[in-house]
Design a protein around this motif. Structure first.
Motif, mmCIF file in Angstrom:
data_model
loop_
_atom_site.group_PDB
_atom_site.id
_atom_site.type_symbol
_atom_site.label_atom_id
_atom_site.label_comp_id
_atom_site.label_asym_id
_atom_site.label_seq_id
_atom_site.Cartn_x
_atom_site.Cartn_y
_atom_site.Cartn_z
ATOM 1 N N LEU A 85 0.833 -1.204 0.000
ATOM 2 C CA LEU A 85 0.000 0.000 0.000
ATOM 3 C C LEU A 85 0.860 1.243 0.000
ATOM 4 O O LEU A 85 0.596 2.199 -0.739
ATOM 5 N N THR A 90 -1.820 -0.979 -5.004
ATOM 6 C CA THR A 90 -3.092 -1.102 -4.299
ATOM 7 C C THR A 90 -3.731 -2.472 -4.474
ATOM 8 O O THR A 90 -4.249 -3.049 -3.512
ATOM 9 N N GLY A 121 -6.819 4.822 -1.185
ATOM 10 C CA GLY A 121 -6.270 3.854 -2.127
ATOM 11 C C GLY A 121 -7.310 3.020 -2.844
ATOM 12 O O GLY A 121 -6.983 2.286 -3.773
#
Length: 308
Positions: A85, A90, A121
């Motif tokens: 992340l 993602t 995200g």
């Protein structure tokens, strides 16, 4: 050695063999383009019994174990997911966090809930956030407050309280102040969470909540304020300075507003919290010299107590 490193090493070895001129068994170089045999069995001691030596024979297939891209444990999946992340990967992050969450890891369930609640995200999806927080609170709502996951569980209760307070459009989650109060109260009392205490106090001040109780509000706001929750400090300070629903204590109110202003500045308060600075400025402007002096003494004692 990790699988990826092993694959790279094998690939580089094959690349080197493919570009290097082959060497014959007598030590001389074999001309480029000449086929080189790789025997699958050891040659016999009798040359006549080994008529295939010197002829090209098919290369033996080298078995390659399938790549295992999934971490072995939920903890490793969570660690790998958070790293992905931060790196901007993602899709990988969500896959690994979901794996850890499905294995019952509280931190992963909370992280996914926060991501979907905030649109961090991923596309914002309040209902998915609600589902992750609900799973977390049902599984760990009775965990001891001192455990590592307690702060995640407490925050999940606070988030659920907000969802119940506002409702989630196009879902079965409708606005329900009573249910919201239950969420806040549990996190505020069992986990002693300052954000829950602040939200519970604010709810007790809401004239539309059906359970307005300024004294209860002051109690919970005071508990949160003493833990450094600057929003609670601001709201309690405003109540005390103005004398709204409580006996007026202007110096004490100005003290709490001063702490709130400083706390909001350190934590980077958003545009929706400019009311804190505005309330402090108004209170300071209307305070007498004596009230300001007393507020400063309250502040000195507070800072001294924190240092000790």
């Amino acid at each position: 050695m990790r699988t990826s490193n092993a694959v790279i090493s094998i690939g580089l070895l094959g690349f080197a063999l493919g570009l290097s001129p082959a060497a014959s068994f007598d030590g001389t170089r074999t001309p480029e383009g000449t086929a080189v045999a790789v025997p699958l069995t050891a040659p016999s001691a009798n040359p006549e019994a080994s008529p295939d030596i010197g002829r090209a024979t098919p290369l033996a297939a080298v078995p390659v174990a399938p790549l295992n891209t999934r971490p072995a444990t939920p903890v490793e999946a969570f660690r790998s997911g958070t790293q992905a992340l931060r790196a901007g990967n993602t899709e990988q992050a969500v896959n690994e966090l979901e794996y850890a969450a499905d294995q019952g890891m509280p931190a992963a369930q909370w992280k996914l809930g926060r991501m979907y609640a905030d649109g961090d995200g991923v596309q914002k999806n309040t209902l998915r956030a609600f589902e992750y927080f609900t799973r977390l609170t049902r599984a760990h709502g009775d965990d001891a407050p001192g455990t590592a996951q307690a702060r995640f569980v407490a925050n999940a209760f606070v988030s659920l309280g907000q969802f119940y307070l506002e409702g989630i459009p196009n879902s079965a989650v409708k606005p329900d102040p009573d249910r919201a109060r239950e969420m806040y109260w549990y996190a505020a009392s069992y986990f002693a969470d300052p954000d829950a205490q602040y939200n519970l106090g604010r709810l007790y001040l809401d004239r539309n909540s059906g359970a307005r109780d300024p004294r209860q509000a002051a109690k919970w706001l005071g508990l949160a304020a003493k833990k450094g929750q600057y929003q609670a400090q601001a709201l309690l300070g405003a109540m005390l300075f103005k004398g709204d629903d409580l006996s007026r204590q202007a110096a004490l109110g100005l003290f709490w507003l001063t702490l709130a202003k400083d706390g909001a500045g350190k934590d980077g308060a958003g545009p929706g919290e400019t009311w804190i600075t505005e309330t402090y400025s108004s209170a300071f402007a209307h305070a007498t010299d004596g009230e300001r002096t007393m507020a400063y003494k309250y502040l000195e004692n507070w800072l001294k107590g924190r240092r000790e």
